[in-house]
Design a protein around this motif. Structure first.
Motif, short mmCIF file in Angstrom:
data_model
loop_
_atom_site.label_atom_id
_atom_site.label_comp_id
_atom_site.label_asym_id
_atom_site.label_seq_id
_atom_site.Cartn_x
_atom_site.Cartn_y
_atom_site.Cartn_z
N ARG A 175 1.18 -0.96 0.36
CA ARG A 175 0.15 0.13 0.32
C ARG A 175 0.71 1.49 -0.10
NH1 ARG A 175 -3.10 -3.37 3.26
NH2 ARG A 175 -2.24 -1.45 5.57
N ALA A 176 1.87 1.60 0.63
CA ALA A 176 2.85 2.61 0.86
C ALA A 176 4.17 2.52 -0.37
CB ALA A 176 3.89 2.37 1.98
N ALA A 177 3.75 1.54 -1.29
CA ALA A 177 4.37 1.93 -2.36
C ALA A 177 3.66 2.00 -3.65
CB ALA A 177 5.54 -0.25 -3.22
N VAL A 178 2.61 1.64 -3.81
CA VAL A 178 1.43 2.62 -4.66
C VAL A 178 0.80 3.77 -4.24
CG1 VAL A 178 -0.70 2.05 -3.96
CG2 VAL A 178 -0.54 1.99 -6.74
N ALA A 179 1.10 3.80 -2.86
CA ALA A 179 0.41 5.68 -2.32
C ALA A 179 1.70 6.07 -2.94
CB ALA A 179 0.27 5.76 -1.03
N ALA A 180 3.13 6.34 -2.48
CA ALA A 180 3.51 7.06 -2.90
C ALA A 180 4.48 6.84 -4.48
CB ALA A 180 5.96 6.34 -2.22
N MET A 181 3.82 5.95 -5.19
CA MET A 181 3.72 5.93 -6.81
C MET A 181 2.83 7.04 -6.81
SD MET A 181 2.53 2.96 -10.11
CE MET A 181 0.46 3.27 -9.12
N VAL A 182 1.13 6.92 -6.82
CA VAL A 182 0.38 8.43 -7.19
C VAL A 182 1.07 9.41 -6.52
CG1 VAL A 182 -2.10 8.46 -6.11
CG2 VAL A 182 -1.45 6.50 -7.51
N VAL A 183 1.38 9.62 -5.36
CA VAL A 183 1.41 11.20 -5.35
C VAL A 183 2.47 11.30 -6.37
CG1 VAL A 183 2.99 12.16 -3.03
CG2 VAL A 183 1.25 10.48 -2.47
N GLU A 184 3.84 10.65 -5.95
CA GLU A 184 4.70 11.19 -6.95
C GLU A 184 3.71 11.32 -8.70
OE1 GLU A 184 8.55 9.65 -9.23
OE2 GLU A 184 8.37 8.43 -7.57
N LEU A 185 3.46 10.45 -8.53
CA LEU A 185 2.86 10.61 -10.89
C LEU A 185 1.62 12.67 -10.50
CD1 LEU A 185 0.84 8.77 -12.85
CD2 LEU A 185 -1.09 9.88 -11.57
N ALA A 186 0.90 12.66 -8.77
CA ALA A 186 0.14 13.84 -9.07
C ALA A 186 0.60 15.07 -8.90
CB ALA A 186 -0.91 13.81 -7.79
N HIS A 187 2.26 14.43 -8.04
CA HIS A 187 3.39 15.61 -8.68
C HIS A 187 3.83 16.18 -9.20
CE1 HIS A 187 6.98 17.55 -7.08
NE2 HIS A 187 6.53 18.54 -6.35
N ASP A 188 4.76 15.15 -10.54
CA ASP A 188 4.99 14.91 -11.55
C ASP A 188 4.09 15.88 -12.83
OD1 ASP A 188 7.44 14.51 -10.39
OD2 ASP A 188 7.54 12.53 -11.62
N PHE A 189 2.80 15.50 -12.95
CA PHE A 189 1.87 16.26 -13.63
C PHE A 189 1.19 16.23 -13.97
CE2 PHE A 189 3.19 11.50 -14.97
CZ PHE A 189 3.34 11.52 -16.38
N TYR A 190 0.75 16.99 -12.76
CA TYR A 190 -0.15 17.71 -12.18
C TYR A 190 -0.16 18.67 -10.70
CZ TYR A 190 -3.08 14.97 -13.99
OH TYR A 190 -3.64 13.88 -15.50
N GLU A 191 0.95 19.06 -10.38
CA GLU A 191 2.27 19.72 -10.19
C GLU A 191 1.13 20.31 -8.52
OE1 GLU A 191 3.40 23.42 -12.17
OE2 GLU A 191 4.74 22.43 -13.32
N ALA A 192 0.74 18.78 -7.56
CA ALA A 192 -0.27 18.93 -6.91
C ALA A 192 0.00 18.00 -5.55
CB ALA A 192 -1.57 18.63 -7.60
N ASP A 193 -0.02 18.82 -5.12
CA ASP A 193 0.27 16.97 -3.86
C ASP A 193 -0.76 16.66 -3.21
OD1 ASP A 193 3.18 18.47 -3.83
OD2 ASP A 193 2.86 20.07 -1.95
N VAL A 194 -0.38 15.02 -3.37
CA VAL A 194 -2.06 15.54 -2.88
C VAL A 194 -2.16 14.16 -1.39
CG1 VAL A 194 -2.89 15.12 -4.67
CG2 VAL A 194 -1.68 12.59 -4.35
N ASP A 195 -3.03 13.44 -0.69
CA ASP A 195 -3.30 12.34 0.02
C ASP A 195 -3.78 10.89 -0.21
OD1 ASP A 195 -2.25 14.83 2.22
OD2 ASP A 195 -4.00 15.17 2.50
N VAL A 196 -2.93 10.30 0.46
CA VAL A 196 -4.14 9.10 0.08
C VAL A 196 -4.66 8.24 1.53
CG1 VAL A 196 -3.53 6.62 -0.82
CG2 VAL A 196 -2.61 8.22 -1.46
N THR A 197 -6.19 8.20 0.99
CA THR A 197 -6.33 7.24 2.67
C THR A 197 -7.25 6.16 2.42
OG1 THR A 197 -6.82 9.96 3.30
CG2 THR A 197 -7.89 8.64 4.62
N TRP A 198 -6.14 4.81 2.99
CA TRP A 198 -6.97 4.12 2.60
C TRP A 198 -8.05 3.64 3.10
CZ3 TRP A 198 -4.94 0.89 -1.41
CH2 TRP A 198 -3.58 1.90 -1.10
#
Length: 88
Positions: free
Chosen positions: A43-66
């Protein structure tokens, strides 16, 4: 922009689907995460991937809540834009 994540444990490894606000979907396998990895680490690995994706493509910081798991071997999460602290 990502809006939710589905993570599945399979005998071959960890599979993920990332749903977007626009209705798209990105599916794949966590290539660097072995099948016998603890679910919390996956879960931590996929959350980190999504956080990085949002930052790189949308210049946005996101939170992942399971969400609480509904069945063994399957997890879902919500992705939201991180709140900006006052005076930031």
């Amino acid at each position: 922009m990502p809006k939710s994540i589905a993570l599945l444990a399979t005998p071959e490894g960890w599979r993920h689907s990332v749903l977007t606000e626009e209705g798209g979907m990105l599916c794949g396998r966590l290539a660097d995460v072995p099948a016998n990895t603890d679910p919390a680490e996956a879960r931590a690995a996929v959350a980190a991937m999504v956080v990085e994706l949002a930052h790189d493509f949308y210049e946005a910081d996101v939170d992942v809540t399971w969400d609480p798991p509904r069945e063994p071997g399957s997890w879902t999460a919500q992705v939201t834009v991180a709140a900006t602290p006052p005076n930031a």
